[in-house]
Design a protein around this motif. Structure first.
Motif, PDB file in Angstrom:
ATOM      1  N   ASN A  70       0.822  -1.196   0.000  1.00 48.90           N
ATOM      2  CA  ASN A  70       0.000   0.000   0.000  1.00 48.90           C
ATOM      3  C   ASN A  70       0.867   1.261   0.000  1.00 48.90           C
ATOM      4  O   ASN A  70       0.608   2.208  -0.744  1.00 48.90           O
ATOM      5  CB  ASN A  70      -0.924  -0.021   1.226  1.00 48.90           C
ATOM      6  CG  ASN A  70      -2.037   0.982   1.125  1.00 48.90           C
ATOM      7  OD1 ASN A  70      -2.489   1.325   0.043  1.00 48.90           O
ATOM      8  ND2 ASN A  70      -2.481   1.454   2.268  1.00 48.90           N
ATOM      9  N   ASP A  71       1.902   1.275   0.832  1.00 48.86           N
ATOM     10  CA  ASP A  71       2.814   2.421   0.872  1.00 48.86           C
ATOM     11  C   ASP A  71       3.517   2.610  -0.475  1.00 48.86           C
ATOM     12  O   ASP A  71       3.636   3.736  -0.966  1.00 48.86           O
ATOM     13  CB  ASP A  71       3.862   2.242   1.973  1.00 48.86           C
ATOM     14  CG  ASP A  71       3.278   2.388   3.364  1.00 48.86           C
ATOM     15  OD1 ASP A  71       2.145   2.901   3.494  1.00 48.86           O
ATOM     16  OD2 ASP A  71       3.949   1.960   4.326  1.00 48.86           O
ATOM     17  N   HIS A  74       1.055   4.063  -2.989  1.00 54.78           N
ATOM     18  CA  HIS A  74       0.807   5.482  -2.727  1.00 54.78           C
ATOM     19  C   HIS A  74       1.966   6.347  -3.211  1.00 54.78           C
ATOM     20  O   HIS A  74       1.749   7.410  -3.787  1.00 54.78           O
ATOM     21  CB  HIS A  74       0.571   5.725  -1.233  1.00 54.78           C
ATOM     22  CG  HIS A  74      -0.830   5.455  -0.810  1.00 54.78           C
ATOM     23  ND1 HIS A  74      -1.850   6.327  -1.025  1.00 54.78           N
ATOM     24  CD2 HIS A  74      -1.375   4.386  -0.192  1.00 54.78           C
ATOM     25  CE1 HIS A  74      -2.972   5.828  -0.565  1.00 54.78           C
ATOM     26  NE2 HIS A  74      -2.707   4.632  -0.048  1.00 54.78           N
ATOM     27  N   ILE A  75       3.170   5.907  -2.996  1.00 57.24           N
ATOM     28  CA  ILE A  75       4.334   6.682  -3.445  1.00 57.24           C
ATOM     29  C   ILE A  75       4.353   6.788  -4.961  1.00 57.24           C
ATOM     30  O   ILE A  75       4.589   7.869  -5.520  1.00 57.24           O
ATOM     31  CB  ILE A  75       5.642   6.046  -2.922  1.00 57.24           C
ATOM     32  CG1 ILE A  75       5.719   6.218  -1.395  1.00 57.24           C
ATOM     33  CG2 ILE A  75       6.863   6.652  -3.596  1.00 57.24           C
ATOM     34  CD1 ILE A  75       6.807   5.386  -0.740  1.00 57.24           C
ATOM     35  N   ILE A  77       1.774   6.541  -7.049  1.00 54.68           N
ATOM     36  CA  ILE A  77       0.674   7.401  -7.495  1.00 54.68           C
ATOM     37  C   ILE A  77       0.972   8.861  -7.178  1.00 54.68           C
ATOM     38  O   ILE A  77       0.710   9.747  -7.999  1.00 54.68           O
ATOM     39  CB  ILE A  77      -0.657   6.949  -6.861  1.00 54.68           C
ATOM     40  CG1 ILE A  77      -1.061   5.592  -7.443  1.00 54.68           C
ATOM     41  CG2 ILE A  77      -1.750   7.975  -7.080  1.00 54.68           C
ATOM     42  CD1 ILE A  77      -2.249   4.954  -6.775  1.00 54.68           C
ATOM     43  N   ASP A  78       1.538   9.122  -5.996  1.00 55.45           N
ATOM     44  CA  ASP A  78       1.914  10.495  -5.641  1.00 55.45           C
ATOM     45  C   ASP A  78       2.904  11.061  -6.652  1.00 55.45           C
ATOM     46  O   ASP A  78       2.800  12.226  -7.044  1.00 55.45           O
ATOM     47  CB  ASP A  78       2.508  10.558  -4.236  1.00 55.45           C
ATOM     48  CG  ASP A  78       1.457  10.408  -3.145  1.00 55.45           C
ATOM     49  OD1 ASP A  78       0.257  10.450  -3.466  1.00 55.45           O
ATOM     50  OD2 ASP A  78       1.858  10.246  -1.970  1.00 55.45           O
ATOM     51  N   LEU A  92      -2.625  14.663  -3.479  1.00 55.33           N
ATOM     52  CA  LEU A  92      -1.432  14.056  -2.893  1.00 55.33           C
ATOM     53  C   LEU A  92      -1.605  13.785  -1.404  1.00 55.33           C
ATOM     54  O   LEU A  92      -0.927  12.942  -0.839  1.00 55.33           O
ATOM     55  CB  LEU A  92      -0.207  14.951  -3.118  1.00 55.33           C
ATOM     56  CG  LEU A  92       0.306  15.022  -4.551  1.00 55.33           C
ATOM     57  CD1 LEU A  92       1.351  16.115  -4.681  1.00 55.33           C
ATOM     58  CD2 LEU A  92       0.880  13.693  -4.978  1.00 55.33           C
ATOM     59  N   ASP A  93      -2.530  14.484  -0.754  1.00 53.65           N
ATOM     60  CA  ASP A  93      -2.692  14.359   0.696  1.00 53.65           C
ATOM     61  C   ASP A  93      -4.032  13.741   1.070  1.00 53.65           C
ATOM     62  O   ASP A  93      -4.612  14.089   2.103  1.00 53.65           O
ATOM     63  CB  ASP A  93      -2.555  15.736   1.358  1.00 53.65           C
ATOM     64  CG  ASP A  93      -1.163  16.318   1.166  1.00 53.65           C
ATOM     65  OD1 ASP A  93      -0.196  15.541   1.230  1.00 53.65           O
ATOM     66  OD2 ASP A  93      -1.050  17.531   0.942  1.00 53.65           O
ATOM     67  N   GLU A  95      -4.728  10.922   2.322  1.00 53.39           N
ATOM     68  CA  GLU A  95      -4.709  10.164   3.578  1.00 53.39           C
ATOM     69  C   GLU A  95      -4.935  11.064   4.790  1.00 53.39           C
ATOM     70  O   GLU A  95      -5.270  10.583   5.863  1.00 53.39           O
ATOM     71  CB  GLU A  95      -3.416   9.367   3.739  1.00 53.39           C
ATOM     72  CG  GLU A  95      -2.155  10.184   3.719  1.00 53.39           C
ATOM     73  CD  GLU A  95      -1.581  10.416   2.321  1.00 53.39           C
ATOM     74  OE1 GLU A  95      -0.527  11.055   2.251  1.00 53.39           O
ATOM     75  OE2 GLU A  95      -2.176   9.983   1.331  1.00 53.39           O
TER      76      GLU A  95
END
Length: 131
Positions: A70-71, A74-75, A77-78, A92-93, A95
């Motif tokens: 998951n991390d 997210h990185i 996609i960010d 980007l934020d 979460e």
């Protein structure tokens, strides 16, 4: 970090067909040994305890690898959002947003998707209403 590496290694090994075959063979061996032990309570306790312990430990292993995946996702996609010119940097934020904010944002994107579907043959990007 050592646990992360160990968890990743174990997850990779446990997800292979050979691991499934080994587990299946152990269960078959247990089943075949039933008449030898007269199908007594200890014989049943062996499989119940073994599977419970393995399941209990696998929950933590799966959660660890899921968190890591998951991390990583997210990185990635960010980074894509960061480098895309038309992307909304506020995404980007996500979460840090509460459930109500996420729900409202999801509704906005659903409306954008419905707008895009309603305009067939429109190859131009849809006008964003999130700005």
């Amino acid at each position: 970090m050592k646990f992360d590496r160990f968890a990743q290694w174990l997850a990779n090994r446990s997800g292979r067909p050979a691991s499934f075959v080994i587990a299946l063979m152990l269960i078959i061996a247990w089943g075949v040994s039933g008449p030898l032990f007269h199908f007594n309570d200890t014989w049943q306790l062996v499989i119940n305890t073994s599977t419970t312990i393995i399941t209990f430990l696998m929950v933590f292993l799966i959660q660890n690898t899921q968190n890591r995946d998951n991390d990583e996702l997210h990185i990635k996609i960010d980074e894509l959002l960061r480098t895309t010119q038309r992307a909304h940097k506020a995404l980007l934020d996500l979460e840090d947003m509460g459930p109500a904010e996420l729900h409202a944002l999801r509704k906005q994107y659903q409306q954008l998707g419905e707008h895009d579907q309603a305009a067939p043959g429109n190859d131009a990007p849809a006008k964003d209403t999130l700005d």
